[in-house]
Design a protein around this motif. Sequence first.
Motif, PDB file in Angstrom:
ATOM      1  N   MET A   1       0.855  -1.166   0.000  1.00 25.32           N
ATOM      2  CA  MET A   1       0.000   0.000   0.000  1.00 25.32           C
ATOM      3  C   MET A   1       0.903   1.232   0.000  1.00 25.32           C
ATOM      4  O   MET A   1       1.710   1.419   0.909  1.00 25.32           O
ATOM      5  CB  MET A   1      -0.891  -0.024   1.240  1.00 25.32           C
ATOM      6  CG  MET A   1      -1.787   1.173   1.323  1.00 25.32           C
ATOM      7  SD  MET A   1      -2.794   1.247   2.794  1.00 25.32           S
ATOM      8  CE  MET A   1      -4.184   0.322   2.336  1.00 25.32           C
ATOM      9  N   ASN A   2       0.762   2.008  -1.039  1.00 25.11           N
ATOM     10  CA  ASN A   2       1.584   3.198  -1.120  1.00 25.11           C
ATOM     11  C   ASN A   2       0.868   4.374  -0.435  1.00 25.11           C
ATOM     12  O   ASN A   2      -0.243   4.246   0.086  1.00 25.11           O
ATOM     13  CB  ASN A   2       1.945   3.512  -2.583  1.00 25.11           C
ATOM     14  CG  ASN A   2       0.712   3.782  -3.415  1.00 25.11           C
ATOM     15  OD1 ASN A   2      -0.351   4.015  -2.879  1.00 25.11           O
ATOM     16  ND2 ASN A   2       0.875   3.762  -4.733  1.00 25.11           N
ATOM     17  N   ILE A   7      -3.957   7.382   1.785  1.00 23.32           N
ATOM     18  CA  ILE A   7      -4.718   8.632   1.942  1.00 23.32           C
ATOM     19  C   ILE A   7      -6.154   8.432   1.457  1.00 23.32           C
ATOM     20  O   ILE A   7      -7.124   8.866   2.110  1.00 23.32           O
ATOM     21  CB  ILE A   7      -4.020   9.792   1.182  1.00 23.32           C
ATOM     22  CG1 ILE A   7      -2.704  10.146   1.876  1.00 23.32           C
ATOM     23  CG2 ILE A   7      -4.933  11.002   1.093  1.00 23.32           C
ATOM     24  CD1 ILE A   7      -1.854  11.147   1.130  1.00 23.32           C
ATOM     25  N   ILE A   8      -6.328   7.740   0.336  1.00 29.30           N
ATOM     26  CA  ILE A   8      -7.680   7.499  -0.186  1.00 29.30           C
ATOM     27  C   ILE A   8      -8.465   6.598   0.769  1.00 29.30           C
ATOM     28  O   ILE A   8      -9.633   6.853   1.069  1.00 29.30           O
ATOM     29  CB  ILE A   8      -7.605   6.902  -1.610  1.00 29.30           C
ATOM     30  CG1 ILE A   8      -7.063   7.948  -2.582  1.00 29.30           C
ATOM     31  CG2 ILE A   8      -8.966   6.406  -2.057  1.00 29.30           C
ATOM     32  CD1 ILE A   8      -6.786   7.411  -3.972  1.00 29.30           C
ATOM     33  N   ALA A   9      -7.846   5.569   1.290  1.00 32.47           N
ATOM     34  CA  ALA A   9      -8.519   4.660   2.227  1.00 32.47           C
ATOM     35  C   ALA A   9      -8.911   5.404   3.503  1.00 32.47           C
ATOM     36  O   ALA A   9     -10.030   5.241   4.037  1.00 32.47           O
ATOM     37  CB  ALA A   9      -7.629   3.463   2.542  1.00 32.47           C
ATOM     38  N   THR A  10      -8.009   6.237   3.987  1.00 30.77           N
ATOM     39  CA  THR A  10      -8.296   7.027   5.193  1.00 30.77           C
ATOM     40  C   THR A  10      -9.437   8.000   4.925  1.00 30.77           C
ATOM     41  O   THR A  10     -10.337   8.173   5.755  1.00 30.77           O
ATOM     42  CB  THR A  10      -7.038   7.800   5.653  1.00 30.77           C
ATOM     43  OG1 THR A  10      -5.966   6.870   5.843  1.00 30.77           O
ATOM     44  CG2 THR A  10      -7.300   8.547   6.933  1.00 30.77           C
TER      45      THR A  10
END
Length: 108
Positions: A1-2, A7-10
Motif C-alpha cells: 500500500m503506497n 490517503i484514499i482509504a483514510t
Amino acid sequence: MNRTEFIIATAIILFVAFTVGYLTCWLVQRFSRVSTADVAELDQMSKALHDAEETRDQAITYLQQREAELTNQLSQTEAELSAAMDGLRDARHEAEELRGYIERINQN
C-alpha cells in the motif's frame, strides 16, 4: 500500500464515519422531537399549576385573615368573661354583706 492508497482509504473511512454519525444524529433528533400536542399539553399543565398555586395563595390569605378575626373575637370574649366573673364576684360579696346586715338587724 503506497502513500496515495493510504490517503484514499483514510478519506473513505473518515467519510463513512461522518455519514454514519450524521445519520445517527438525524435519527436521534427525529425520534426525540417534541410534538406540538406535547407542547400544548405542557402549556395546559403549566397554566393549571399556576391557577392551583394562585388558589392556594388565596386560601392561605383567607385562612390567615380568618384566624386573626377569630383570635380577636376570642380575646374579646375572654375579656368579657373576665369582666362578668369580676362583676359576679362583687355581687356575691355584696349579697353576703347584705345577708349579714339583715341577720344582725333581725337579731336585735
